[in-house]
Design a protein around this motif. Structure first.
Motif, PDB file in Angstrom:
ATOM      1  N   LYS A 288      24.952  78.254  18.083  1.00  0.00           N
ATOM      2  CA  LYS A 288      24.104  78.909  17.078  1.00  0.00           C
ATOM      3  C   LYS A 288      23.331  77.869  16.265  1.00  0.00           C
ATOM      4  N   LEU A 289      23.990  76.749  15.952  1.00  0.00           N
ATOM      5  CA  LEU A 289      23.315  75.686  15.214  1.00  0.00           C
ATOM      6  C   LEU A 289      22.160  75.112  16.037  1.00  0.00           C
ATOM      7  N   LYS A 290      22.424  74.859  17.307  1.00  0.00           N
ATOM      8  CA  LYS A 290      21.378  74.349  18.200  1.00  0.00           C
ATOM      9  C   LYS A 290      20.195  75.309  18.261  1.00  0.00           C
ATOM     10  N   GLN A 291      20.504  76.598  18.355  1.00  0.00           N
ATOM     11  CA  GLN A 291      19.455  77.614  18.445  1.00  0.00           C
ATOM     12  C   GLN A 291      18.596  77.627  17.178  1.00  0.00           C
ATOM     13  N   GLU A 292      19.230  77.520  16.012  1.00  0.00           N
ATOM     14  CA  GLU A 292      18.476  77.561  14.760  1.00  0.00           C
ATOM     15  C   GLU A 292      17.616  76.309  14.580  1.00  0.00           C
TER      16      GLU A 292
ATOM     17  N   GLN B 105      16.486  67.003  14.610  1.00  0.00           N
ATOM     18  CA  GLN B 105      16.642  67.378  13.204  1.00  0.00           C
ATOM     19  C   GLN B 105      15.459  68.222  12.754  1.00  0.00           C
ATOM     20  N   ALA B 106      15.773  69.282  12.018  1.00  0.00           N
ATOM     21  CA  ALA B 106      14.738  70.160  11.461  1.00  0.00           C
ATOM     22  C   ALA B 106      14.632  69.876   9.970  1.00  0.00           C
ATOM     23  N   PRO B 107      13.694  69.012   9.545  1.00  0.00           N
ATOM     24  CA  PRO B 107      13.605  68.643   8.125  1.00  0.00           C
ATOM     25  C   PRO B 107      13.415  69.821   7.168  1.00  0.00           C
ATOM     26  N   PRO B 108      12.569  70.823   7.491  1.00  0.00           N
ATOM     27  CA  PRO B 108      12.400  71.918   6.524  1.00  0.00           C
ATOM     28  C   PRO B 108      13.706  72.670   6.226  1.00  0.00           C
ATOM     29  N   ALA B 109      14.523  72.877   7.268  1.00  0.00           N
ATOM     30  CA  ALA B 109      15.764  73.627   7.089  1.00  0.00           C
ATOM     31  C   ALA B 109      16.956  72.726   6.784  1.00  0.00           C
ATOM     32  N   GLN B 110      16.771  71.402   6.869  1.00  0.00           N
ATOM     33  CA  GLN B 110      17.856  70.440   6.645  1.00  0.00           C
ATOM     34  C   GLN B 110      19.021  70.692   7.599  1.00  0.00           C
ATOM     35  N   LEU B 111      18.695  70.771   8.901  1.00  0.00           N
ATOM     36  CA  LEU B 111      19.695  70.975   9.949  1.00  0.00           C
ATOM     37  C   LEU B 111      19.549  69.877  10.992  1.00  0.00           C
ATOM     38  N   VAL B 112      20.657  69.505  11.619  1.00  0.00           N
ATOM     39  CA  VAL B 112      20.611  68.500  12.679  1.00  0.00           C
ATOM     40  C   VAL B 112      21.668  68.837  13.724  1.00  0.00           C
ATOM     41  N   PHE B 113      21.338  68.594  14.976  1.00  0.00           N
ATOM     42  CA  PHE B 113      22.362  68.716  16.012  1.00  0.00           C
ATOM     43  C   PHE B 113      22.225  67.560  16.992  1.00  0.00           C
ATOM     44  N   PHE B 114      23.365  67.225  17.608  1.00  0.00           N
ATOM     45  CA  PHE B 114      23.429  66.164  18.603  1.00  0.00           C
ATOM     46  C   PHE B 114      23.875  66.756  19.927  1.00  0.00           C
ATOM     47  N   GLU B 115      23.352  66.192  20.995  1.00  0.00           N
ATOM     48  CA  GLU B 115      23.760  66.594  22.339  1.00  0.00           C
ATOM     49  C   GLU B 115      23.990  65.340  23.163  1.00  0.00           C
TER      50      GLU B 115
ATOM     51  N   ALA C 113      29.652  64.908  19.969  1.00  0.00           N
ATOM     52  CA  ALA C 113      28.296  65.322  19.597  1.00  0.00           C
ATOM     53  C   ALA C 113      28.335  66.607  18.766  1.00  0.00           C
ATOM     54  N   MET C 114      29.186  67.536  19.162  1.00  0.00           N
ATOM     55  CA  MET C 114      29.322  68.796  18.442  1.00  0.00           C
ATOM     56  C   MET C 114      29.787  68.550  17.006  1.00  0.00           C
ATOM     57  N   LEU C 115      30.827  67.741  16.851  1.00  0.00           N
ATOM     58  CA  LEU C 115      31.383  67.514  15.522  1.00  0.00           C
ATOM     59  C   LEU C 115      30.438  66.687  14.651  1.00  0.00           C
ATOM     60  N   TYR C 116      29.723  65.731  15.258  1.00  0.00           N
ATOM     61  CA  TYR C 116      28.707  64.992  14.502  1.00  0.00           C
ATOM     62  C   TYR C 116      27.599  65.932  14.022  1.00  0.00           C
TER      63      TYR C 116
ATOM     64  N   ASP D  74      15.483  61.576  18.144  1.00  0.00           N
ATOM     65  CA  ASP D  74      15.836  60.185  18.377  1.00  0.00           C
ATOM     66  C   ASP D  74      17.090  60.177  19.242  1.00  0.00           C
ATOM     67  N   GLU D  75      17.481  59.034  19.704  1.00  0.00           N
ATOM     68  CA  GLU D  75      18.681  58.918  20.537  1.00  0.00           C
ATOM     69  C   GLU D  75      19.392  57.608  20.237  1.00  0.00           C
TER      70      GLU D  75
END
Length: 514
Positions: free
Chosen positions: A237-241, A275-285, A461-464, A251-252
């Protein structure tokens, strides 16, 4: 002795002239190679022993230097992770034979919960109890909750010889992980201490050992893996948002991974960050490689702005008309900073221009989106146009193998994409926010050195992702994690997104105060 009449002085002159030309060319090449080697040595020494701050303050502005009339000194801070002492990973000893009974010292029991069946028929007799434990954890010490469930023998009906007697007992309280003695607080602590505080699991195991509890390394890893299984729907769900945002930074960074097919060495894998700066969300894969197929697959349905460094794989996304690329100003500036000794005058001019662009950003950071766009068009764009003309005028005068030429080439190639941020007040001048999110991974790999498997790397990656989003949202990660682990098993599937850090924070803020 040869007569002077037979000596061809013209031939000797031509031969000598050609030799001198060859020697001059050879000397020129050697000087260039020497400059390159000295530049590389300087960068290595700076990386190992120098300051990690990229602060630049020009001694004086050039006579024709562009001016904004700002009195604030021109500085840009892009800090890099401080050196963290590494410790050789201890070899995991083979797991010993599992004991039939796990003894919890009574000295660490600080809470006793007694549970009776909800309905006890009249005449029932208590015949004993079953004792279970839930290990809890506080920052100071490991404690346990003792659960005593009383068993009751139901009364024997009149005339019944007692052959069908029945015993009732209350069910165990809800568990985070089935048949696991770890409480939500302990599971959360394992994760936070590793992925926020960069404390390897084997060091946590040593701390638990000091409290009198010997928990196997494999047991702790298994608990983390099972926790990740629980959190996986939330991660999706986080990745989707994140990917629904119209502005992304990517970046990698590397991570060494144990691979059974590579004996005696580790595989070099990559954590890809979005990372989505407007929403302040980040995910790693996690991905085993760094090829262009990774961002292409990840952003196959993405529409919006994409900001990145100069890595060529992102440029392949330019064919997608729904994606507009923009580059990072800090990366371009960094090349000029590294060429300061190679060509002080040109480097100083460029760094002062970058400094003025950042001065503008500091002045307008608290303004509205439309006001930022207007200021960039009025102030930043003219500066950038003049700077582009200066680059064109000076590029042909540079040695192609010099550090300053590399800075010119990098900037000129990405000149248009570096200025895209000026057309939209929402966009950032550089990629520094996502580099800040990646910093935790850089610190972590200096402590736990590698991931145990490719699956383990994806769990990391998930926990980060969760820890990084909590940091961006200003949330205490252990408070969030404990609450989520307590709720995730009973949360309706169509409401799982409400446990994401930013949504969880919103719901907490509107909860009534009791």
């Amino acid at each position: 002795m040869q007569s002077s009449d037979t000596i061809d002085y013209k031939e000797l002159y031509e031969y000598s002239r050609k030799e001198n030309i060859l020697l001059r060319e050879e000397f020129k090449q050697l000087r260039l190679v020497n400059e390159q080697l000295l530049h590389r040595l300087e960068q290595l020494l700076k990386l190992s022993f120098g300051s990690k701050s990229e602060r630049y303050v020009g001694k004086e502005q050039s006579p024709g230097q562009l001016r904004l009339g700002l009195t604030e000194e021109v500085t840009v801070e892009v800090s890099v992770p401080a050196s963290v002492a590494t410790e050789k990973a201890k070899q995991v000893q083979p797991a010993q034979e599992k004991k039939k009974h796990f003894v919890i010292p009574e000295s660490i029991v600080d809470e006793i919960q007694e549970i009776h069946p909800d309905v006890i028929p009249e005449g029932s007799k208590c015949t004993g109890s079953e004792i279970s434990y839930r290990l809890k954890c506080s920052p100071a010490r490991l404690t346990a909750k003792k659960i005593i469930r009383y068993k009751y023998l139901l009364p024997t009906p009149a005339g019944d010889p007692g052959l069908t007697s029945k015993i009732i007992i209350a069910p165990l309280p809800d568990e985070v992980i089935r048949n696991c003695m770890a409480d939500a607080s302990l599971l959360a602590t394992l994760i936070i201490e590793k992925y926020c505080d960069h404390l390897p699991v084997y060091r946590q195991m040593t701390r638990f050992d000091r409290t009198g509890i010997k928990l196997a390394h494999s047991t702790l890893l298994d608990w983390i893996a099972k926790t990740c299984t629980l959190l996986n729907p939330l991660y999706e769900k986080l990745k989707q948002e994140v990917l629904q945002s119209n502005y992304l930074m990517m970046d990698e960074t590397t991570m060494r991974v144990m691979d059974k097919s590579k004996k005696g060495t580790t595989h070099r894998g990559y954590f890809w960050a979005a990372q989505a700066p407007p929403a302040q969300l980040v995910f790693f894969e996690y991905q085993p490689g760094r090829n262009q197929e990774v961002p292409q697959a990840l952003l196959s349905d993405y529409k919006g702005y994409l900001q990145s460094d100069g890595y060529s794989c992102y440029e392949t996304l330019a064919v997608n008309k729904d994606i507009k690329l923009l580059c990072c100003m800090a990366h371009a500036r960094r090349y000029f900073l590294e060429s300061e000794k190679n060509d002080p005058k040109r480097a100083a001019y460029a760094l002062n221009v970058f400094g003025q662009l950042y001065d503008i950003e500091r002045e307008i950071k608290d303004k509205t989106t439309s006001e930022r766009k207007e200021a960039r068009q009025e102030l930043s764009k003219p500066l950038w146009i003049l700077f582009g003309q200066w680059l064109e005028e000076n590029a042909g005068m540079l040695n192609e193998k010099s550090a300053i030429h590399k800075a010119f080439a990098y900037t000129m190639k990405r000149y248009k994409r570096l200025s895209v941020y000026m057309e939209n007040g929402t966009l950032n001048i550089d990629n520094n926010p996502i580099e800040g999110s990646i910093r935790g991974i850089a610190l972590g790999r200096k402590n736990f050195l590698f991931c145990g498997s490719h699956d383990g790397a994806q769990r990391s990656a998930m926990l980060y992702s969760f820890m990084g989003t909590c940091k961006l949202q200003g949330i205490n990660p252990i408070v969030w994690m404990v609450d989520v682990l307590k709720k995730i098993n009973i949360q309706p599937a169509d409401q799982i997104q409400n446990l994401l850090p930013h949504r969880w924070k919103e719901l907490k803020e509107i909860e009534p105060v009791l």
